[in-house]
Design a protein around this motif. Structure first.
Motif, PDB file in Angstrom:
ATOM      1  N   GLY A  67       0.824  -1.204   0.000  1.00 27.57           N
ATOM      2  CA  GLY A  67       0.000   0.000   0.000  1.00 27.57           C
ATOM      3  C   GLY A  67       0.856   1.251   0.000  1.00 27.57           C
ATOM      4  N   LEU A  68       0.213   2.350  -0.288  1.00 26.60           N
ATOM      5  CA  LEU A  68       0.919   3.628  -0.297  1.00 26.60           C
ATOM      6  C   LEU A  68       1.251   4.035   1.135  1.00 26.60           C
ATOM      7  CD1 LEU A  68       1.596   5.509  -2.696  1.00 26.60           C
ATOM      8  CD2 LEU A  68      -0.418   6.843  -2.090  1.00 26.60           C
ATOM      9  N   VAL A 124      -2.643  21.560  -2.773  1.00 22.91           N
ATOM     10  CA  VAL A 124      -2.434  20.690  -3.936  1.00 22.91           C
ATOM     11  C   VAL A 124      -2.995  19.278  -3.704  1.00 22.91           C
ATOM     12  CG1 VAL A 124      -0.464  21.980  -4.802  1.00 22.91           C
ATOM     13  CG2 VAL A 124      -0.049  20.089  -3.207  1.00 22.91           C
ATOM     14  N   GLY A 125      -3.882  19.158  -2.710  1.00 20.19           N
ATOM     15  CA  GLY A 125      -4.613  17.901  -2.544  1.00 20.19           C
ATOM     16  C   GLY A 125      -3.974  16.864  -1.649  1.00 20.19           C
ATOM     17  N   ILE A 126      -2.929  17.247  -0.912  1.00 18.77           N
ATOM     18  CA  ILE A 126      -2.283  16.299   0.010  1.00 18.77           C
ATOM     19  C   ILE A 126      -2.596  16.711   1.445  1.00 18.77           C
ATOM     20  CG2 ILE A 126      -0.081  15.362   0.841  1.00 18.77           C
ATOM     21  CD1 ILE A 126       1.050  15.957  -1.991  1.00 18.77           C
ATOM     22  N   GLU A 127      -3.228  15.813   2.198  1.00 13.65           N
ATOM     23  CA  GLU A 127      -3.536  16.079   3.610  1.00 13.65           C
ATOM     24  C   GLU A 127      -2.509  15.326   4.450  1.00 13.65           C
ATOM     25  OE1 GLU A 127      -4.571  17.887   6.457  1.00 13.65           O
ATOM     26  OE2 GLU A 127      -6.231  18.175   5.060  1.00 13.65           O
ATOM     27  N   PRO A 128      -1.463  16.015   4.918  1.00 19.59           N
ATOM     28  CA  PRO A 128      -0.408  15.305   5.635  1.00 19.59           C
ATOM     29  C   PRO A 128      -0.780  15.024   7.090  1.00 19.59           C
ATOM     30  CG  PRO A 128       0.102  17.629   5.607  1.00 19.59           C
ATOM     31  CD  PRO A 128      -1.190  17.469   4.838  1.00 19.59           C
ATOM     32  N   PHE A 161      -1.080  10.663  -3.835  1.00 15.81           N
ATOM     33  CA  PHE A 161      -1.293  11.147  -2.452  1.00 15.81           C
ATOM     34  C   PHE A 161      -2.465  12.126  -2.340  1.00 15.81           C
ATOM     35  CE2 PHE A 161       3.084   9.735  -2.676  1.00 15.81           C
ATOM     36  CZ  PHE A 161       3.181   8.958  -1.536  1.00 15.81           C
ATOM     37  N   TRP A 162      -3.180  12.330  -3.458  1.00 12.80           N
ATOM     38  CA  TRP A 162      -4.309  13.263  -3.415  1.00 12.80           C
ATOM     39  C   TRP A 162      -5.436  12.721  -2.544  1.00 12.80           C
ATOM     40  CZ3 TRP A 162      -4.856  14.716  -9.314  1.00 12.80           C
ATOM     41  CH2 TRP A 162      -3.891  15.700  -9.621  1.00 12.80           C
TER      42      TRP A 162
END
Length: 198
Positions: free
Chosen positions: A2-3, A22-26, A195-196
């Motif tokens: 998995g990612l 940019v769509g990445i929720e860290p 990662f979006w």
């Protein structure tokens, strides 16, 4: 496989907002790394070492994550500047920066736990500061914004009023170079789009 989880080892709201934009929720983890441990007059070496140390400090909290650490400084007339210690220092700094050209260095480190790799890179952007009156400098420092930022200004905040132009990566000046992040992820074998909005 998995990612891996995407972890940001930074207390910076600006870096988190850039990723969210940019769509990445860290996952955010603050490293609390003592930056005073690292002493060097080389801006690239400084930001790369600090970025790596911040990422390494929180790595034990995860088993299978991509951990991104960043650090920024401003190089002006051969002198390295981080966050100003207080308002007086910020005022003096701006009196020095007014009408000058500086270089904003941001070190980026990615620890890829699944592949047991570490990538470290630096992005540099030239920043042209406006000629400012003492009154404007004092008013800006009084907002408190410069005390939270490397180089004593936030391009994405009120400080943007006092930057005439930049040459190079815009997001780098805010604290994280999005093009460099994409390139580093690609080098590790990931598409940034994976990662979006996870």
């Amino acid at each position: 496989m998995g990612l891996p989880q995407f972890v940001l080892a930074s207390a910076s709201p600006a870096r988190r907002r850039l990723l969210q934009m940019v769509g990445i929720e860290p996952i955010v983890r603050v490293s609390n790394f003592d930056e005073s441990q690292i002493q060097t007059e080389n801006a690239t070496e400084l930001v790369e070492t600090l970025a790596r140390c911040k990422a390494e400090a929180i790595a034990p909290q995860f088993d299978s994550a991509l951990i991104v650490g960043c650090d920024s400084v401003l190089l002006l007339n051969g002198e390295i500047h981080g966050k100003p210690e207080n308002a007086e220092v910020a005022i003096a700094r701006w009196q020095h920066m007014s009408g000058q050209v500086g270089e904003l260095y941001t070190g980026h480190a990615i620890i890829d736990q699944p592949q047991q790799q570490i990538l470290v890179r630096t992005q540099v952007t030239r920043v042209y500061f406006a000629q400012m009156s003492d009154r404007a400098i004092r008013a800006y420092v009084a907002t408190g914004e410069p005390l939270k930022c490397a180089g004593a200004f936030a391009l994405e905040g009120r400080g943007g009023l006092f930057v005439d132009k930049i040459e190079g990566c815009h997001s780098n000046v805010i604290g994280l170079s999005l093009p460099l992040l994409r390139q580093m992820l690609s080098q590790l074998g990931y598409e940034v789009t994976e990662f979006w909005d996870r």
